[in-house]
Structure formats: structure tokens, C-alpha cells
Design an enzyme around this catalytic site. Sequence first.
Site, PDB file in Angstrom:
ATOM      1  N   LYS A 117     -37.414 -29.650 -45.327  1.00  0.00           N
ATOM      2  CA  LYS A 117     -38.165 -29.278 -46.556  1.00  0.00           C
ATOM      3  C   LYS A 117     -39.018 -30.527 -47.236  1.00  0.00           C
ATOM      4  O   LYS A 117     -40.059 -30.372 -47.765  1.00  0.00           O
ATOM      5  CB  LYS A 117     -37.689 -28.382 -47.595  1.00  0.00           C
TER       6      LYS A 117
HETATM    7  C1  LIG Z   1     -35.453 -23.732 -45.145  1.00  0.00           C
HETATM    8  C2  LIG Z   1     -34.627 -24.180 -44.214  1.00  0.00           C
HETATM    9  C3  LIG Z   1     -34.736 -23.255 -42.835  1.00  0.00           C
HETATM   10  C4  LIG Z   1     -35.539 -21.947 -42.482  1.00  0.00           C
HETATM   11  O1  LIG Z   1     -36.874 -22.262 -42.766  1.00  0.00           O
HETATM   12  P1  LIG Z   1     -37.952 -21.214 -42.942  1.00  0.00           P
HETATM   13  O2  LIG Z   1     -39.158 -22.077 -43.001  1.00  0.00           O
HETATM   14  O3  LIG Z   1     -37.635 -20.775 -44.493  1.00  0.00           O
HETATM   15  O4  LIG Z   1     -37.939 -20.034 -41.951  1.00  0.00           O
HETATM   16  C5  LIG Z   1     -33.854 -23.580 -41.743  1.00  0.00           C
HETATM   17  N1  LIG Z   1     -33.024 -24.514 -41.762  1.00  0.00           N
HETATM   18  C6  LIG Z   1     -33.087 -25.458 -43.170  1.00  0.00           C
HETATM   19  C7  LIG Z   1     -31.992 -26.468 -42.910  1.00  0.00           C
HETATM   20  C8  LIG Z   1     -33.752 -25.231 -44.086  1.00  0.00           C
HETATM   21  O5  LIG Z   1     -33.574 -25.769 -45.205  1.00  0.00           O
END
Ligand SMILES: *Cc1c(COP(=O)(O)O)cnc(C)c1O
Length: 506
Positions: A117
Amino acid sequence: MERGAQMYISTRGGGGAAPSAVAITAGIAPDGGLYSPETLPQLSLTEILSLSRMTYAERAAAILRLLLTDFSMEELAASTQEAYGEDRFAHPTVAPLVQTGGRRLLELWHGPTCAFKDMALQLLPHLLAKARGKTGETGEIVILVATSGDTGKAALEGFRDVSGTRMVVFYPYHGVSEVQELQMVTQEGANVAVVAVTGNFDDAQSGVKQIFNSQTAVAQLNTHGFRLSSANSINWGRLTPQIVYYFSAYADAVHEGAVKAGEPVNFAIPTGNFGNILAGYYAKRMGLPVGRLICAANSNNVLTDFLRTGVYDRQRPFFKTISPSMDILISSNLERLLFHASDLDGPRVARWMNRLASEGRYEVEPEVFSRIAADFWSGWADDAATSAAIQKVFADTGYLLDPHTAVAWQVADDYREATADCRPVILVSTANPFKFSESVLASLTGRAGCATGLAALKELSAVTGWPVPAPLSGLAGKPVLHRLICSPAEMPEVLEKLLYQSRNFG
Ligand SMILES: *Cc1c(COP(=O)(O)O)cnc(C)c1O
């Protein structure tokens, strides 16, 4: 490459087209839909391959200039430089493509919170601060976040000390892990505040929503020169930065000789809210040679069922898994895929979304489904298969997968077996394994619950020889800077106090 003016329209067909600055400051379209690009700019293979000679910040500016056409090149270059250029990422190339066990992984977790993120949340604040000037806003932007743990920390790191912005994060008191709480309460930055709410995540989230929906609260904030905005994953300003790393990975793969120029590759992506994988879809639509986007889910496999049948049905049990960031039954960003797969038919998307809200289920027509199925494939792995993948990959190669990435590893294997598609695959790796030390340790040792919190970090390092990443190892010695606790009902009052007496910040 020419820059045609790029406009954004609601997935539900309401309202007119808006430039990206409006889409980014508003977060959500007036009719409740998601702002999506009306057309998609195209990159030639030569343009894609030329990225390999650029820094990551330059790559990001080169892609974003085609999508955020109301931003000047100087603004984009300055923003991407601040997000990716300095020492915020622990790896010099920001998003390296690494090779292990004959596979390539795109590591997206070298940012300050050790998860993917950061790729978007390091850039979004700068885009938001610049968008504000373009839409005629004069007030300071206030970002409110309710978090179940990870998003709050990533947003805090992104927004801290970005001028023209303030951020307040509410998290459930005793409702996040020890490490997550430490990460938040030790957060530095003169413009950020963190508040524990005596309630669960839903209480904190409803409290934030109530503030957004209260006309008196919003008007009151406006008179004090504050403008509420959101940083959640449906904001176009969070999606665009994610498109960049698909192009970046492809250029690197060709440069290293792993892929022939122009040869399609598959990407396997651990998926929850469908943001990351949707960015891959946009990259494909912009000309990136992509075969299939492999959507990897955990036991909350609502997306797998949808991508196999065309029926989205959220009426099912909810499982708490060892890949918690994928524990989601309503994948918000899927709405954008439906919009593009139905030729921008807003009223039709609105009907599906209304059906989802009222009946918990909708089904797309065969012609829409066959378009989706041409680009996507999906599989899922339960906790046992995820743990087994972590254990096996470490034993075979010495590489340590986090549980989310392990789901993608397993599903990529299943895909190859099911389809005999032998195209090169790039696994999108979304978190540093130390972020989920307890379950990674349990997977490796076969025993649950040996160590928790900071002790688990040390033990995982001892067992594997991998170093604890600095942002996590440094937590032990950091002073607690945020001690506010309130009830859900007190949230508006606490927010006002924080904003009007800015001495409480930091
Ligand atoms: C948020 C997240 C995901 C999922 O990603 P999306 O964009 O919501 O599909 C997968 N792995 C981790 C570690 C995340 O923090």
C-alpha cells in the site's frame, strides 16, 4: 507520446466528465460510483522498454503524465520524486524484480510500512495537495481514516509533513495487533494524529462515515478552513500509482532477458479489494503485453467464483485467515472492471450494484462475462495450502514468502496445471514476511503461537537468517506520541479539538 486531455466519468453513469484533479479530491463520484477513465492512453513497445533506463520516480512520471493530463510534467516529476526518489524506500530501485526458484517476483514492500500500500500512499498525498490548487480549494485538506491496522499506518507515513494536509486516524482500541498499534502510536509528523476508539473496526468506520455525512460537521469544518477528503482504495489517486509498477516490471523483465520484447507475460496477484489487479488490467488496456491476470484469493473466494461463473454472491461465511488483507467479501474496485467490460454502460453497472446492496448477489450477462474471462483467471488457497507454500518455498530456495504472496504462488502453480499456459509469470509480492511474523513462523515450524509481537520478529529472524526490516526493528525504542482514547460517539468532538487546537498534533 501526445497528451490528449484525459477525463474521468462515474461508473454509474451520473454527472459529467471531470478532470483527474476533481476525481482525486472528491474520492467518489456524486452518484456514488467510482471515477474511471473515459478512454485509455496507449504506449508503444518502444516507449515501454525505454522505462528500463529510468529511475522509478521517472518511470512513474512517464506513465502518470498520460493519465493525469491536468497536472503539469513539473508537478508530476516533483510528486514522484518526493514519493519514490529519496530514502523513503529501502531498495534503490523501489520495486525490484527478483528471481527465485525459477520464478520472478515483483517486490512491492520496500516502503516505510513494509507492504504494497506504500506504493500508492506515498504518492497520493502529493497528488492530492496539488489537485487542491487546481479545483480552486483554498482550505487545508483533512483526511480521516478508520483502520483495521495496515492502511492507517501506510496513510500516516504517506501524509506526514505533506503541506496543506492533515490526517486523523481512528483505530479500534485493543482491536489491532501489538505491532500495528505500536506502529501507529509512535507515528511522527506535525500534521498527523492517531486516536484509539473504544469499539470494534465497524464502530470506528461508522463514526468516520457519520462525520463525512453530517452536513453540520462538514459546514463547521469549512468555516474553519478545512476540507474533508478520503484516501481509501477507490480513490483514482490510489489506483494510478499502481499501474506504474506493471510497466516497470515488464521493462525490467525484458531488460534482464527473462522475456522477449513484446512477449506476453502473466501476472499472479494476491487480491482483496481488487485494486492491485485492476491496475494490471489498465496496464494491459494501455498496451502492456499481458496474457492473463491471475486473481489469487484465500478462503474468502467470492472473486474466484465470480471470475469462473459470472455470479457475484457475497452471501457466504466470512473467514479470518492468515492473509488478513484479503479477507474481503465486497471488492469495491471490481465495479470499475464491470464498467469497462460493459462498454461504459453506467446504468447497467448501477443495476448490478443496487442488486448487490439489496440482495447480496448479481449476475453479469454471458457477453460481459466472456470478455472478463479472456483477461482474468482465478483460483484460491486455504490457510493450510498457504502455510505449505511458505514452508516448501523456504525449504527449496531459502526465499521467505509472506502469506499473501504465498497464496499467489500456490494459485500460479494451480493455473499452470489447469491451463498448460506456459507463458512467463510474474508474481506480485505484496508484503514483507516480517509484517506477518507470527503466521510465517507457525508455517515454517509447524507450531502455532510460540512467540508474539516484537518477540516473533526476532524469532523469525533467528529461524530464517533474514534480517528484521528497519521500520519494524526500530519500533521497540520509539516514544509513544499518541495517547488519545475516545468512544465512537465522541469522535466528532475529538476531531474538532484536534483540528482547532493544532498543538495536539504530533
Ligand atoms: C491490501 C493488500 C492486498 C490486497 O490488495 P487489493 O488491492 O485490495 O486487492 C494484498 N496483500 C496485502 C499485503 C495487502 O496489504
